[in-house]
Write a protein that holds these residues in place. Structure first.
Motif, PDB file in Angstrom:
ATOM      1  N   MET A   1      -3.096  -6.286  -0.386  1.00 14.47           N
ATOM      2  CA  MET A   1      -2.615  -4.906  -0.380  1.00 14.47           C
ATOM      3  C   MET A   1      -3.124  -4.187  -1.622  1.00 14.47           C
ATOM      4  O   MET A   1      -3.279  -4.834  -2.649  1.00 14.47           O
ATOM      5  CB  MET A   1      -1.080  -4.883  -0.355  1.00 14.47           C
ATOM      6  CG  MET A   1      -0.497  -5.494   0.882  1.00 14.47           C
ATOM      7  SD  MET A   1      -0.866  -4.486   2.305  1.00 14.47           S
ATOM      8  CE  MET A   1      -1.184  -5.745   3.528  1.00 14.47           C
ATOM      9  N   PRO A   2      -3.367  -2.902  -1.608  1.00 13.88           N
ATOM     10  CA  PRO A   2      -3.254  -2.005  -0.467  1.00 13.88           C
ATOM     11  C   PRO A   2      -4.335  -2.271   0.581  1.00 13.88           C
ATOM     12  O   PRO A   2      -5.446  -2.628   0.237  1.00 13.88           O
ATOM     13  CB  PRO A   2      -3.423  -0.613  -1.090  1.00 13.88           C
ATOM     14  CG  PRO A   2      -4.118  -0.844  -2.372  1.00 13.88           C
ATOM     15  CD  PRO A   2      -3.705  -2.191  -2.840  1.00 13.88           C
ATOM     16  N   HIS A   3      -3.935  -2.091   1.832  1.00 13.49           N
ATOM     17  CA  HIS A   3      -4.852  -2.402   2.929  1.00 13.49           C
ATOM     18  C   HIS A   3      -5.898  -1.309   3.108  1.00 13.49           C
ATOM     19  O   HIS A   3      -5.837  -0.264   2.455  1.00 13.49           O
ATOM     20  CB  HIS A   3      -4.054  -2.610   4.212  1.00 13.49           C
ATOM     21  CG  HIS A   3      -3.092  -1.519   4.512  1.00 13.49           C
ATOM     22  ND1 HIS A   3      -3.490  -0.229   4.696  1.00 13.49           N
ATOM     23  CD2 HIS A   3      -1.745  -1.523   4.661  1.00 13.49           C
ATOM     24  CE1 HIS A   3      -2.436   0.498   4.960  1.00 13.49           C
ATOM     25  NE2 HIS A   3      -1.364  -0.238   4.934  1.00 13.49           N
TER      26      HIS A   3
ATOM     27  N   LYS B   1      -0.149   5.527  -0.494  1.00 14.75           N
ATOM     28  CA  LYS B   1      -1.302   6.368  -0.218  1.00 14.75           C
ATOM     29  C   LYS B   1      -0.891   7.820   0.025  1.00 14.75           C
ATOM     30  O   LYS B   1      -1.652   8.600   0.596  1.00 14.75           O
ATOM     31  CB  LYS B   1      -2.074   5.836   0.982  1.00 14.75           C
ATOM     32  CG  LYS B   1      -2.805   4.539   0.654  1.00 14.75           C
ATOM     33  CD  LYS B   1      -3.604   4.027   1.816  1.00 14.75           C
ATOM     34  CE  LYS B   1      -4.168   2.657   1.501  1.00 14.75           C
ATOM     35  NZ  LYS B   1      -4.443   1.908   2.718  1.00 14.75           N
TER      36      LYS B   1
ATOM     37  N   GLU C   1       1.728   1.610  -6.782  1.00 17.50           N
ATOM     38  CA  GLU C   1       0.287   1.369  -6.659  1.00 17.50           C
ATOM     39  C   GLU C   1      -0.152   1.112  -5.219  1.00 17.50           C
ATOM     40  O   GLU C   1      -1.337   1.156  -4.916  1.00 17.50           O
ATOM     41  CB  GLU C   1      -0.134   0.204  -7.556  1.00 17.50           C
ATOM     42  CG  GLU C   1       0.097   0.454  -9.032  1.00 17.50           C
ATOM     43  CD  GLU C   1      -0.477   1.763  -9.530  1.00 17.50           C
ATOM     44  OE1 GLU C   1      -1.468   2.232  -8.952  1.00 17.50           O
ATOM     45  OE2 GLU C   1       0.090   2.345 -10.474  1.00 17.50           O
ATOM     46  N   ARG C   2       0.782   0.823  -4.320  1.00 15.82           N
ATOM     47  CA  ARG C   2       0.406   0.625  -2.927  1.00 15.82           C
ATOM     48  C   ARG C   2       0.421   1.925  -2.135  1.00 15.82           C
ATOM     49  O   ARG C   2      -0.111   1.984  -1.034  1.00 15.82           O
ATOM     50  CB  ARG C   2       1.397  -0.328  -2.261  1.00 15.82           C
ATOM     51  CG  ARG C   2       1.032  -1.760  -2.416  1.00 15.82           C
ATOM     52  CD  ARG C   2       1.878  -2.559  -1.447  1.00 15.82           C
ATOM     53  NE  ARG C   2       2.083  -3.900  -1.976  1.00 15.82           N
ATOM     54  CZ  ARG C   2       2.971  -4.747  -1.495  1.00 15.82           C
ATOM     55  NH1 ARG C   2       3.749  -4.380  -0.499  1.00 15.82           N
ATOM     56  NH2 ARG C   2       3.089  -5.939  -2.000  1.00 15.82           N
TER      57      ARG C   2
ATOM     58  N   LYS D   1      -4.981   4.914  -7.621  1.00 16.80           N
ATOM     59  CA  LYS D   1      -5.975   5.301  -6.619  1.00 16.80           C
ATOM     60  C   LYS D   1      -6.071   6.810  -6.442  1.00 16.80           C
ATOM     61  O   LYS D   1      -6.838   7.285  -5.610  1.00 16.80           O
ATOM     62  CB  LYS D   1      -5.611   4.673  -5.273  1.00 16.80           C
ATOM     63  CG  LYS D   1      -5.577   3.179  -5.310  1.00 16.80           C
ATOM     64  CD  LYS D   1      -6.713   2.600  -4.509  1.00 16.80           C
ATOM     65  CE  LYS D   1      -6.702   1.097  -4.623  1.00 16.80           C
ATOM     66  NZ  LYS D   1      -7.925   0.506  -4.147  1.00 16.80           N
TER      67      LYS D   1
ATOM     68  N   TYR E   1      -3.508   8.918  -5.501  1.00 18.10           N
ATOM     69  CA  TYR E   1      -2.587   9.508  -4.528  1.00 18.10           C
ATOM     70  C   TYR E   1      -1.298   9.908  -5.232  1.00 18.10           C
ATOM     71  O   TYR E   1      -0.961   9.372  -6.284  1.00 18.10           O
ATOM     72  CB  TYR E   1      -2.252   8.502  -3.424  1.00 18.10           C
ATOM     73  CG  TYR E   1      -3.419   8.082  -2.573  1.00 18.10           C
ATOM     74  CD1 TYR E   1      -4.025   8.982  -1.698  1.00 18.10           C
ATOM     75  CD2 TYR E   1      -3.915   6.788  -2.627  1.00 18.10           C
ATOM     76  CE1 TYR E   1      -5.081   8.595  -0.903  1.00 18.10           C
ATOM     77  CE2 TYR E   1      -4.976   6.397  -1.834  1.00 18.10           C
ATOM     78  CZ  TYR E   1      -5.559   7.306  -0.977  1.00 18.10           C
ATOM     79  OH  TYR E   1      -6.609   6.924  -0.199  1.00 18.10           O
TER      80      TYR E   1
ATOM     81  N   CYS F   1      -6.459   4.070   6.539  1.00 22.27           N
ATOM     82  CA  CYS F   1      -6.452   5.389   5.893  1.00 22.27           C
ATOM     83  C   CYS F   1      -5.015   5.844   5.606  1.00 22.27           C
ATOM     84  O   CYS F   1      -4.088   5.395   6.259  1.00 22.27           O
ATOM     85  CB  CYS F   1      -7.082   6.425   6.808  1.00 22.27           C
ATOM     86  SG  CYS F   1      -8.668   5.972   7.463  1.00 22.27           S
ATOM     87  N   PRO F   2      -4.843   6.768   4.690  1.00 16.38           N
ATOM     88  CA  PRO F   2      -3.529   7.395   4.537  1.00 16.38           C
ATOM     89  C   PRO F   2      -3.129   8.061   5.853  1.00 16.38           C
ATOM     90  O   PRO F   2      -3.981   8.637   6.539  1.00 16.38           O
ATOM     91  CB  PRO F   2      -3.753   8.447   3.450  1.00 16.38           C
ATOM     92  CG  PRO F   2      -5.002   8.063   2.773  1.00 16.38           C
ATOM     93  CD  PRO F   2      -5.821   7.281   3.735  1.00 16.38           C
ATOM     94  N   THR F   3      -1.869   7.951   6.209  1.00 16.36           N
ATOM     95  CA  THR F   3      -1.240   8.473   7.434  1.00 16.36           C
ATOM     96  C   THR F   3      -1.684   7.756   8.704  1.00 16.36           C
ATOM     97  O   THR F   3      -1.344   8.186   9.790  1.00 16.36           O
ATOM     98  CB  THR F   3      -1.418  10.001   7.631  1.00 16.36           C
ATOM     99  OG1 THR F   3      -2.761  10.251   8.030  1.00 16.36           O
ATOM    100  CG2 THR F   3      -1.062  10.784   6.421  1.00 16.36           C
TER     101      THR F   3
END
Lengths: 114, 298
Positions: B26-28, A28, A25-26, A51, A53, B31-33
């Protein structure tokens, strides 16, 4: 692993074994762990997390050498590896990839502790 | 110095940096990457390895994407006004000299808006560890041109390409008097962790620049692909040259990135010089701040 000659300390060096844990779940879905895993243990899965991803999943569970690279490079604190003794490693290699790669704890537990 | 016992035990089922970050947040928001999380992970690892008393470590951040670090780390922290992370940290260090004060902020915050504070803290050799996360752009506010944007790079305020000259940050820090200057990308995780560990042990103004990918703005506006493509770019174009002349380590658009430790020297810090000077001039009348803490401690 293939060697072009047998190393002199072949008998002494023990390759460590690890088991990858993914906090689904964390994640991305950045793909850093999949790209930089030196043993290609991980691939992006087709499934979604909450989310939306794609988290990674473990495909070669027995090949992890517990180098911690995925844990260090993950920007989302979503993956880590733990050392397993050789007896456990054989078991992990034999088990199904889904079982080895699944989140070891439910998300509620994480929230409660924090 | 504390005993390692003060570092909380990590359960085998828990992420190894869980004691150092606020897992409830979390999740922070990054952005992804985005690479800021990797830098935080490296810093937390260095803290864990250093065995420092976590009650004596504080993180000060300004505004921006990297400004969130003070809130995400489970340490005493300040989230300060834009560009003013170093003044707040200076005050903290002078009031509580026993603390290890870390400034963790972005390029726009530390050298764009707070540029003046940066050069003066370096000039004074203030006892701060400054970690500057450089993504070449103002990320959180929408991709405006930053003081570090390389020539010809496109930003939302320079859609035809940047024509302003960019800062060469290691040169800026070294010429202002920083005693430890290093630059790494967030791909160099082991070396970055080592640099953090080294800088935690030093005194004086220590400056570490970390190049991170910004996929949402910098890479998108310049058509550079995803953050993963930028990581691949760092892999191919980062060049490690320890002790390189800082005048030659400027970054051009999509050009080689010289990494390494450029400056590492011992110089008397601001507090040491202040104590020495007052002892000399005032003699027995001078009562220095006790090493265990100032008057705020009572």
């Amino acid at each position: 692993m293939k060697y072009w000659r047998k190393p002199l300390d072949f008998g002494d060096v023990k390759v460590p074994h690890g088991e990858v844990r993914i906090l689904v779940e964390r994640c991305k879905g950045c793909g850093f762990c999949v790209e930089y895993c030196p043993k290609d243990v991980l691939v992006m899965s087709e499934e979604f997390n909450k989310k939306g991803y794609h988290p990674p999943k473990v495909v070669k569970a027995g090949e992890c050498v517990n180098c911690n690279l995925c844990e260090m490079i993950c920007p989302d604190f979503a993956i880590f590896s733990v050392a397993v003794s050789d007896g456990d490693a054989a078991g992990a290699a034999g088990s199904s990839p889904e079982a080895a790669g699944a989140d070891p704890r439910p998300p509620e537990r994480e929230l409660r502790r924090a | 110095m504390s005993t390692p016992a003060e570092h909380p035990e990590v359960l085998p089922e828990e992420h190894p940096v869980a004691p150092y970050i606020r897992t409830d947040r979390m999740p922070h928001i990054w952005c992804p990457t985005c690479g800021i999380g990797t830098v935080v992970k490296c810093f937390a690892t260095a803290l864990a390895e250093s065995g420092l008393d976590l009650n004596k470590v504080s993180v000060v951040s300004g505004i921006g994407c990297t400004g969130r670090v003070a809130g995400y780390m489970k340490l005493d922290g300040f989230h300060t006004t834009h560009g003013r992370a170093i003044p707040f940290a200076t005050g903290l260090k002078l009031g509580r000299p026993e603390l290890l004060v870390t400034v963790f902020s972005g390029d726009g915050d530390l050298v764009g808006i707070g540029g003046n504070h940066f050069i003066h803290a370096a000039r004074r050799n203030m006892d701060l560890l400054v970690i500057l996360v450089n993504n070449f752009i103002y990320g959180m506010t929408g991709g405006q041109n930053a003081a570090t944007t390389p020539l010809t790079a496109k930003t939302s305020t320079m859609p035809y390409g940047n024509f302003e000259r960019a800062f060469n940050l290691p040169q800026l820090a070294a010429s202002c008097g920083a005693t430890y200057v290093a630059r790494w990308t967030c791909l160099h995780i082991r070396r970055l962790t080592k640099a953090f560990g080294e800088a935690l042990k030093r005194r004086g103004f220590r400056f570490i620049e970390v190049i991170t990918p910004c996929a949402t703005l910098y890479a998108r506006l310049n058509k550079l692909g995803s953050g993963l493509d930028l990581m691949r770019f760092y892999h191919d174009n980062a060049e490690i040259r320890h002790g390189a002349d800082t005048r030659e380590v400027g970054i051009a658009f999509q050009d080689r990135i010289v990494c390494g430790k450029f400056v590492d020297e011992e110089q008397p810090s601001f507090l040491e010089m202040m104590h020495e000077h007052y002892r000399k001039t005032l003699g027995s009348k001078y009562v220095p701040t006790p090493p265990e803490g100032g008057w705020l401690h009572e």
